[in-house]
Design a protein around this motif. Structure first.
Motif, PDB file in Angstrom:
ATOM      1  N   ALA A   1     -36.304 -32.435  20.255  1.00 43.26           N
ATOM      2  CA  ALA A   1     -35.884 -31.048  20.133  1.00 43.26           C
ATOM      3  C   ALA A   1     -36.025 -30.575  18.695  1.00 43.26           C
ATOM      4  O   ALA A   1     -35.876 -31.356  17.740  1.00 43.26           O
ATOM      5  CB  ALA A   1     -34.438 -30.892  20.594  1.00 43.26           C
ATOM      6  N   LEU A   2     -36.306 -29.280  18.529  1.00 43.63           N
ATOM      7  CA  LEU A   2     -36.465 -28.681  17.199  1.00 43.63           C
ATOM      8  C   LEU A   2     -35.515 -27.495  17.053  1.00 43.63           C
ATOM      9  O   LEU A   2     -35.208 -26.802  18.026  1.00 43.63           O
ATOM     10  CB  LEU A   2     -37.900 -28.201  16.999  1.00 43.63           C
ATOM     11  CG  LEU A   2     -39.015 -29.236  17.123  1.00 43.63           C
ATOM     12  CD1 LEU A   2     -40.377 -28.561  16.998  1.00 43.63           C
ATOM     13  CD2 LEU A   2     -38.868 -30.335  16.073  1.00 43.63           C
ATOM     14  N   ALA A   3     -35.083 -27.270  15.827  1.00 46.19           N
ATOM     15  CA  ALA A   3     -34.206 -26.132  15.535  1.00 46.19           C
ATOM     16  C   ALA A   3     -34.563 -25.554  14.174  1.00 46.19           C
ATOM     17  O   ALA A   3     -35.085 -26.265  13.300  1.00 46.19           O
ATOM     18  CB  ALA A   3     -32.740 -26.556  15.564  1.00 46.19           C
ATOM     19  N   VAL A   4     -34.290 -24.268  14.004  1.00 48.45           N
ATOM     20  CA  VAL A   4     -34.476 -23.601  12.711  1.00 48.45           C
ATOM     21  C   VAL A   4     -33.266 -22.707  12.441  1.00 48.45           C
ATOM     22  O   VAL A   4     -32.443 -22.460  13.324  1.00 48.45           O
ATOM     23  CB  VAL A   4     -35.750 -22.723  12.660  1.00 48.45           C
ATOM     24  CG1 VAL A   4     -37.005 -23.557  12.736  1.00 48.45           C
ATOM     25  CG2 VAL A   4     -35.711 -21.653  13.747  1.00 48.45           C
ATOM     26  N   ARG A   5     -33.190 -22.211  11.231  1.00 46.99           N
ATOM     27  CA  ARG A   5     -32.148 -21.256  10.879  1.00 46.99           C
ATOM     28  C   ARG A   5     -32.423 -19.912  11.549  1.00 46.99           C
ATOM     29  O   ARG A   5     -33.573 -19.555  11.819  1.00 46.99           O
ATOM     30  CB  ARG A   5     -32.085 -21.068   9.368  1.00 46.99           C
ATOM     31  CG  ARG A   5     -31.752 -22.336   8.603  1.00 46.99           C
ATOM     32  CD  ARG A   5     -31.919 -22.141   7.117  1.00 46.99           C
ATOM     33  NE  ARG A   5     -33.314 -21.960   6.733  1.00 46.99           N
ATOM     34  CZ  ARG A   5     -33.745 -21.833   5.487  1.00 46.99           C
ATOM     35  NH1 ARG A   5     -32.864 -21.870   4.492  1.00 46.99           N
ATOM     36  NH2 ARG A   5     -35.029 -21.681   5.217  1.00 46.99           N
ATOM     37  N   ASP A   6     -31.364 -19.160  11.811  1.00 47.26           N
ATOM     38  CA  ASP A   6     -31.513 -17.852  12.458  1.00 47.26           C
ATOM     39  C   ASP A   6     -32.517 -16.964  11.737  1.00 47.26           C
ATOM     40  O   ASP A   6     -33.313 -16.261  12.378  1.00 47.26           O
ATOM     41  CB  ASP A   6     -30.152 -17.139  12.501  1.00 47.26           C
ATOM     42  CG  ASP A   6     -29.277 -17.621  13.654  1.00 47.26           C
ATOM     43  OD1 ASP A   6     -29.838 -18.082  14.666  1.00 47.26           O
ATOM     44  OD2 ASP A   6     -28.045 -17.526  13.531  1.00 47.26           O
ATOM     45  N   GLN A   7     -32.517 -16.986  10.406  1.00 48.31           N
ATOM     46  CA  GLN A   7     -33.387 -16.086   9.668  1.00 48.31           C
ATOM     47  C   GLN A   7     -34.868 -16.446   9.812  1.00 48.31           C
ATOM     48  O   GLN A   7     -35.742 -15.660   9.462  1.00 48.31           O
ATOM     49  CB  GLN A   7     -33.009 -16.038   8.190  1.00 48.31           C
ATOM     50  CG  GLN A   7     -33.091 -17.364   7.447  1.00 48.31           C
ATOM     51  CD  GLN A   7     -31.740 -18.021   7.314  1.00 48.31           C
ATOM     52  OE1 GLN A   7     -30.956 -18.047   8.266  1.00 48.31           O
ATOM     53  NE2 GLN A   7     -31.439 -18.547   6.137  1.00 48.31           N
ATOM     54  N   ASP A   8     -35.162 -17.651  10.333  1.00 48.24           N
ATOM     55  CA  ASP A   8     -36.554 -18.058  10.552  1.00 48.24           C
ATOM     56  C   ASP A   8     -36.983 -17.934  12.014  1.00 48.24           C
ATOM     57  O   ASP A   8     -38.083 -18.382  12.371  1.00 48.24           O
ATOM     58  CB  ASP A   8     -36.746 -19.507  10.079  1.00 48.24           C
ATOM     59  CG  ASP A   8     -36.623 -19.645   8.572  1.00 48.24           C
ATOM     60  OD1 ASP A   8     -37.039 -18.715   7.860  1.00 48.24           O
ATOM     61  OD2 ASP A   8     -36.100 -20.680   8.103  1.00 48.24           O
ATOM     62  N   ARG A   9     -36.151 -17.336  12.823  1.00 47.96           N
ATOM     63  CA  ARG A   9     -36.428 -17.206  14.256  1.00 47.96           C
ATOM     64  C   ARG A   9     -37.801 -16.601  14.513  1.00 47.96           C
ATOM     65  O   ARG A   9     -38.543 -17.072  15.412  1.00 47.96           O
ATOM     66  CB  ARG A   9     -35.319 -16.337  14.874  1.00 47.96           C
ATOM     67  CG  ARG A   9     -35.572 -15.723  16.253  1.00 47.96           C
ATOM     68  CD  ARG A   9     -35.407 -16.709  17.364  1.00 47.96           C
ATOM     69  NE  ARG A   9     -36.562 -17.615  17.466  1.00 47.96           N
ATOM     70  CZ  ARG A   9     -36.601 -18.686  18.230  1.00 47.96           C
ATOM     71  NH1 ARG A   9     -35.552 -19.041  18.916  1.00 47.96           N
ATOM     72  NH2 ARG A   9     -37.675 -19.429  18.294  1.00 47.96           N
ATOM     73  N   HIS A  10     -38.183 -15.565  13.765  1.00 53.53           N
ATOM     74  CA  HIS A  10     -39.437 -14.853  14.002  1.00 53.53           C
ATOM     75  C   HIS A  10     -40.664 -15.631  13.536  1.00 53.53           C
ATOM     76  O   HIS A  10     -41.796 -15.223  13.821  1.00 53.53           O
ATOM     77  CB  HIS A  10     -39.406 -13.499  13.282  1.00 53.53           C
ATOM     78  CG  HIS A  10     -39.341 -13.619  11.786  1.00 53.53           C
ATOM     79  ND1 HIS A  10     -38.204 -14.042  11.117  1.00 53.53           N
ATOM     80  CD2 HIS A  10     -40.273 -13.384  10.816  1.00 53.53           C
ATOM     81  CE1 HIS A  10     -38.435 -14.059   9.820  1.00 53.53           C
ATOM     82  NE2 HIS A  10     -39.682 -13.670   9.601  1.00 53.53           N
TER      83      HIS A  10
END
Length: 308
Positions: free
Chosen positions: A33-42
């Motif tokens: 699984a991968l995750a990023v910060r909210d500000q990098d969603r786009h």
């Protein structure tokens, strides 16, 4: 081995999409699984989960940074409450912390999955700046505003007055940070295996004019003197306070505050030693190119031709 979740920390402005694509293809094959910060969603596909910035490290088993040393330092700060191993993928210009080049990434990720790596512990400086708590993995610096006077500050060590500074900037660094601002200011290189705090003035005009190397058990206090010019406070290169003319900065050394993944520590050290030597050469990059054999210059020229 239990499946891991990778948190991705992206450089704020560089195009990271090719590296993200490599990681996504690898993660799909291995069901990671991968995750990023909210500000990098786009900046990533919808299959990558976005979480609040202050939760990314908590919800990840490891972090992967895509950028340079600044991006790596940001990831280490994100994981300060519960340090997680951080692997750096190099998209910067120099980089002393990041180890992996993009073509090496798939093999590096395989080694993460099998546990075939070592972890390098990094210290930080826990700082109280006029009552606000911050951490610095490289350095904290008091920097003058051009044309508005100089940094004038008293230094106290373990509560005892040590001396004063009048300079362009005053840099307090960890051993890791000794290759950054402190080095540019004329400070010594400190082995990463050493535990120490270094205080270095840049362009000193009066007072203490040399670096002071302190033990990790000693506390450092810097207090702006009456008449000091307006000062910016930088933590790992980020301005956190601007145009201060009074106030106190308290600094404590904190060991093992961050964990950096190392795949080939010896090779990484050799690369860093070479980079430091290149910094001391008074030559532009195009001048260095002229030292290469003609055949190699032609080969590099073909690689740099724009795609049509």
């Amino acid at each position: 081995m239990d499946p891991i979740r990778l948190g991705l920390v992206l450089h704020p402005t560089r195009d990271v999409s090719p590296v993200v694509g490599t990681i996504m293809a690898w993660a799909a094959r291995h069901r990671v699984a991968l995750a990023v910060r909210d500000q990098d969603r786009h900046r990533v596909p919808d299959s990558v989960q976005a979480v609040p910035e202050d939760e990314l490290a908590d919800q990840s088993g490891m972090l992967v940074t895509i950028g340079g040393d600044g991006t790596m330092l940001g990831a280490l700060r994100l994981a300060i409450r519960d340090p997680k191993p951080v692997l750096g993928v190099h998209l910067g210009k120099l980089g002393f912390l990041v180890e992996v080049e993009p073509p090496e990434l798939p093999a590096a990720l395989d080694r993460l999955l099998t546990g075939d790596y070592t972890v390098e512990a990094h210290s930080c400086l826990a700082c109280t700046v006029c009552g606000d708590d911050v951490v610095a993995f490289n350095d904290i610096a008091l920097v003058r505003h051009p044309g508005q006077g100089f940094v004038s500050a008293n230094l106290a060590v373990d509560g005892q007055q040590y001396g004063y500074y009048r300079c362009d900037a005053l840099v307090v660094c960890t051993p890791t940070g000794s290759t950054a601002y402190s080095y540019a200011a004329g400070g010594p290189l400190i082995s990463p295996a050493t535990r120490a705090v270094v205080v270095t003035p840049s362009a000193p005009m009066a007072g203490i004019s040399r670096s002071v190397v302190l033990s990790p058990e000693e506390t450092v206090q810097l207090e702006l003197r009456p008449g000091s010019g307006p000062v910016a406070v930088e933590v790992d290169g980020r301005v956190i306070r601007d145009e201060s003319t009074s106030g106190v900065v308290d600094i404590h050394y904190r060991p093992d505050a961050g964990l950096v993944v190392r795949l080939d520590p010896r090779r990484h050290q050799e690369r860093n030693q070479l980079k430091l030597r290149l910094l001391d050469l008074p030559l532009l990059p195009e001048q260095l190119r002229e030292l290469l054999p003609e055949s190699l210059r032609r080969q590099l020229g073909r690689r740099e031709e724009p795609l049509r």
